[in-house]
Design a protein around this motif. Structure first.
Motif, mmCIF file in Angstrom:
data_model
loop_
_atom_site.group_PDB
_atom_site.id
_atom_site.type_symbol
_atom_site.label_atom_id
_atom_site.label_comp_id
_atom_site.label_asym_id
_atom_site.label_seq_id
_atom_site.Cartn_x
_atom_site.Cartn_y
_atom_site.Cartn_z
ATOM 1 N N ILE A 71 0.826 -1.213 0.000
ATOM 2 C CA ILE A 71 0.000 0.000 0.000
ATOM 3 C C ILE A 71 0.861 1.265 0.000
ATOM 4 O O ILE A 71 0.609 2.187 -0.792
ATOM 5 N N PRO A 72 1.890 1.392 0.855
ATOM 6 C CA PRO A 72 2.736 2.596 0.783
ATOM 7 C C PRO A 72 3.411 2.774 -0.579
ATOM 8 O O PRO A 72 3.519 3.899 -1.072
ATOM 9 N N ILE A 73 3.873 1.669 -1.186
ATOM 10 C CA ILE A 73 4.484 1.770 -2.515
ATOM 11 C C ILE A 73 3.461 2.278 -3.527
ATOM 12 O O ILE A 73 3.750 3.133 -4.362
ATOM 13 N N THR A 74 2.234 1.750 -3.443
ATOM 14 C CA THR A 74 1.179 2.186 -4.358
ATOM 15 C C THR A 74 0.873 3.665 -4.189
ATOM 16 O O THR A 74 0.747 4.402 -5.177
ATOM 17 N N LEU A 75 0.761 4.109 -2.948
ATOM 18 C CA LEU A 75 0.451 5.519 -2.702
ATOM 19 C C LEU A 75 1.595 6.433 -3.143
ATOM 20 O O LEU A 75 1.355 7.534 -3.656
ATOM 21 N N VAL A 126 3.722 -0.004 -8.886
ATOM 22 C CA VAL A 126 3.084 -1.205 -8.341
ATOM 23 C C VAL A 126 3.038 -2.311 -9.379
ATOM 24 O O VAL A 126 2.984 -3.495 -9.036
ATOM 25 N N TRP A 127 3.087 -1.942 -10.662
ATOM 26 C CA TRP A 127 3.110 -2.964 -11.707
ATOM 27 C C TRP A 127 4.411 -3.764 -11.657
ATOM 28 O O TRP A 127 4.412 -4.963 -11.912
ATOM 29 N N ASN A 128 5.513 -3.096 -11.342
ATOM 30 C CA ASN A 128 6.775 -3.818 -11.197
ATOM 31 C C ASN A 128 6.716 -4.798 -10.034
ATOM 32 O O ASN A 128 7.229 -5.919 -10.109
ATOM 33 N N VAL A 129 6.095 -4.359 -8.937
ATOM 34 C CA VAL A 129 5.943 -5.241 -7.781
ATOM 35 C C VAL A 129 5.117 -6.471 -8.160
ATOM 36 O O VAL A 129 5.464 -7.609 -7.831
ATOM 37 N N ALA A 130 4.010 -6.238 -8.855
ATOM 38 C CA ALA A 130 3.146 -7.351 -9.238
ATOM 39 C C ALA A 130 3.847 -8.282 -10.214
ATOM 40 O O ALA A 130 3.697 -9.510 -10.136
ATOM 41 N N TYR A 131 4.620 -7.717 -11.135
ATOM 42 C CA TYR A 131 5.283 -8.531 -12.159
ATOM 43 C C TYR A 131 6.334 -9.450 -11.543
ATOM 44 O O TYR A 131 6.381 -10.645 -11.829
ATOM 45 N N TRP A 132 7.186 -8.868 -10.678
ATOM 46 C CA TRP A 132 8.287 -9.641 -10.126
ATOM 47 C C TRP A 132 7.936 -10.371 -8.840
ATOM 48 O O TRP A 132 8.621 -11.321 -8.465
ATOM 49 N N GLN A 207 -7.747 1.129 -6.074
ATOM 50 C CA GLN A 207 -7.397 -0.275 -5.892
ATOM 51 C C GLN A 207 -6.649 -0.509 -4.587
ATOM 52 O O GLN A 207 -6.822 -1.555 -3.947
ATOM 53 N N ALA A 208 -5.834 0.468 -4.182
ATOM 54 C CA ALA A 208 -5.049 0.293 -2.956
ATOM 55 C C ALA A 208 -5.926 0.202 -1.719
ATOM 56 O O ALA A 208 -5.567 -0.469 -0.740
ATOM 57 N N PHE A 209 -7.070 0.873 -1.726
ATOM 58 C CA PHE A 209 -7.916 0.915 -0.547
ATOM 59 C C PHE A 209 -9.071 -0.092 -0.617
ATOM 60 O O PHE A 209 -9.916 -0.100 0.262
ATOM 61 N N ARG A 210 -9.120 -0.897 -1.661
ATOM 62 C CA ARG A 210 -10.149 -1.918 -1.744
ATOM 63 C C ARG A 210 -9.765 -3.120 -0.889
ATOM 64 O O ARG A 210 -8.621 -3.519 -0.883
#
Length: 210
Positions: A71-75, A126-132, A207-210
């Motif tokens: 969440i902090p990375i997304t924000l 956040v896309w990089n986080v999700a990818y890797w 999306q971060a707060f869902r």
């Protein structure tokens, strides 16, 4: 080993060529300034790409998908996108006098440097986080979880090589678009790219707060 090289090269192209904030920011800056600022954004993004790739190859990126860090990375990414997007919208609508004043003065924010902007966008992506960091990520699926160190290094080198090639291709394309666009279309593209970044930031925040 050839298969490892081809896999890393192909995944690097797919990863970087996918439309997203980096391309949008490259377009925003390149349609105004040409090849060099577009290329600088792309090269700057390689800093984040390399960092996330190393974490992914080391098996540590999955930890960042935990809500406490995710969440902090997304924000943080939302803030960067919002700032750059608002900057693009303002640049598209400001009068010529304001452009001359900004061109003659020093930049007051490091985000106005395309190289730094690309790096920050990639590091806070956040896309990089999700990818890797996703379950059964691309590296694990391609090389296996018990891949030797030399295979991982070759994969990383091929991934970064294809990423660097894409920097040239993307910047060259945007520079060609700039040469073909009139001043009016330059402002339209610049403003549209800025607005797109703001929309991306808003969607990420939701999306971060869902």
């Amino acid at each position: 080993m050839i298969q490892v090289i081809l896999t890393g090269f192909w995944l690097g192209l797919v990863f970087n060529a996918a439309p997203g904030p980096i391309f949008t920011e490259s377009l925003r800056r390149g349609v105004r300034g040409g090849f060099r600022p577009a290329f600088a954004v792309q090269v700057g993004s390689l800093v984040g790409d390399a960092a996330w790739a190393i974490l992914g190859l080391a098996g540590a990126a999955a930890l960042l998908t935990q809500p406490q860090l995710h969440i902090p990375i997304t924000l943080a990414g939302c803030l960067v996108l919002t700032f750059l997007g608002a900057q693009g919208v303002y640049a598209a609508v400001r009068p010529p006098e304001a452009e001359e004043i900004q061109a003659s003065g020093a930049s007051s924010s490091p985000l106005r440097g395309p190289l730094v902007a690309g790096a920050l966008m990639s590091l806070a992506s956040v896309w990089n986080v999700a990818y890797w960091g996703g379950a059964g990520g691309a590296v694990g699926g391609a090389l296996g979880e018990t891949a030797p160190l030399n295979s991982l290094l070759v994969f990383f080198a091929a991934f970064m090589a294809s990423s660097l090639i894409w920097c040239f291709v993307c910047a060259w394309f945007i520079a060609g678009l700039r040469r073909a666009a009139s001043l009016r279309w330059t402002r339209i593209i610049e403003g549209g790219a800025g607005a797109s970044l703001v929309v991306m930031a808003a969607l990420l925040a939701v999306q971060a707060f869902r």
